[in-house]
Design an enzyme around this catalytic site. Sequence first.
Site, PDB file in Angstrom:
ATOM      1  CG  ASN A  10      -1.871   1.114   1.315  1.00 35.18           C
ATOM      2  OD1 ASN A  10      -1.525   2.247   1.042  1.00 35.18           O
ATOM      3  ND2 ASN A  10      -3.094   0.815   1.701  1.00 35.18           N
ATOM      4  N   GLY A  12       0.078   4.340   0.135  1.00 37.33           N
ATOM      5  CA  GLY A  12      -0.351   5.320   1.135  1.00 37.33           C
ATOM      6  C   GLY A  12       0.286   5.053   2.487  1.00 37.33           C
ATOM      7  CD  GLU A  41      -5.712 -16.778   3.362  1.00 37.53           C
ATOM      8  OE1 GLU A  41      -6.926 -16.971   3.516  1.00 37.53           O
ATOM      9  OE2 GLU A  41      -4.912 -17.654   2.976  1.00 37.53           O
ATOM     10  CG  ASP A  70      -4.047  -5.658  10.373  1.00 35.59           C
ATOM     11  OD1 ASP A  70      -4.087  -5.554   9.128  1.00 35.59           O
ATOM     12  OD2 ASP A  70      -5.008  -6.086  11.024  1.00 35.59           O
ATOM     13  N   GLY A 154      -7.538   5.507   2.072  1.00 33.42           N
ATOM     14  CA  GLY A 154      -8.483   4.757   2.899  1.00 33.42           C
ATOM     15  C   GLY A 154      -9.683   5.600   3.292  1.00 33.42           C
ATOM     16  CG  ASP A 156      -6.771   9.209   5.742  1.00 34.39           C
ATOM     17  OD1 ASP A 156      -7.061   8.468   6.718  1.00 34.39           O
ATOM     18  OD2 ASP A 156      -5.604   9.366   5.336  1.00 34.39           O
TER      19      ASP A 156
END
Length: 201
Positions: A10, A12, A41, A70, A154, A156
């Site tokens: 990602n 970002g 996964e 995460d 996301g 935001d």
Amino acid sequence: MKRIVIATQNKGKAKDFEALLAPLGYEVLTLLDVAQDMDVEETGVTFEENAILKAEAVSKELNIPVISDDSGLEVDALNGEPGVYSARYAGGEKSDNANIDKVLEKLTGVADNERTARFRCVLAVAAPGQQTQTFSGSCEGRILDTRRGENGFGYDPIFYVPSLEKAMAELLPHEKAAISHRGNALRELKQSMPNWLSEQN
């Protein structure tokens, strides 16, 4: 300059880490730089479980120190959803816009004062032969009823930060880093930086 791999594809998230780790003398690399085809996964049921899973899998595969993140959005009126499913809330495509639309649709008719939410982040730091450590941070706010701002990623654009009177997507990178869940988790990491990590070349 020391190098650290962030277990994400990602861009970002990578920018968030760069804003926080570059001043500490780290060059931030992601899976896009070192293992483009690797996809771990996320089978954990908590942010912590998923962060540890990713960090340990990538560190073992590449034999290097890795930070995994995460994180996600918890909306009180939705009983903590989307939580660990934040990235794929609207389906497996991982579409930010579709995820935002789903949250807004589910909150239709919910009063402003009941739209409280938080971003949560757990970081896991893993390295060969070292014990994995975790660090966490959060940022309180509320969910707007429409998107605001062009920055970030996301959720935001719909996450309002009352102390700054702006949506997260209206903040500049350094402003976001100062108050964000990821920023708070990284500051916790910085405070308790494992010796083996700060000694990396």
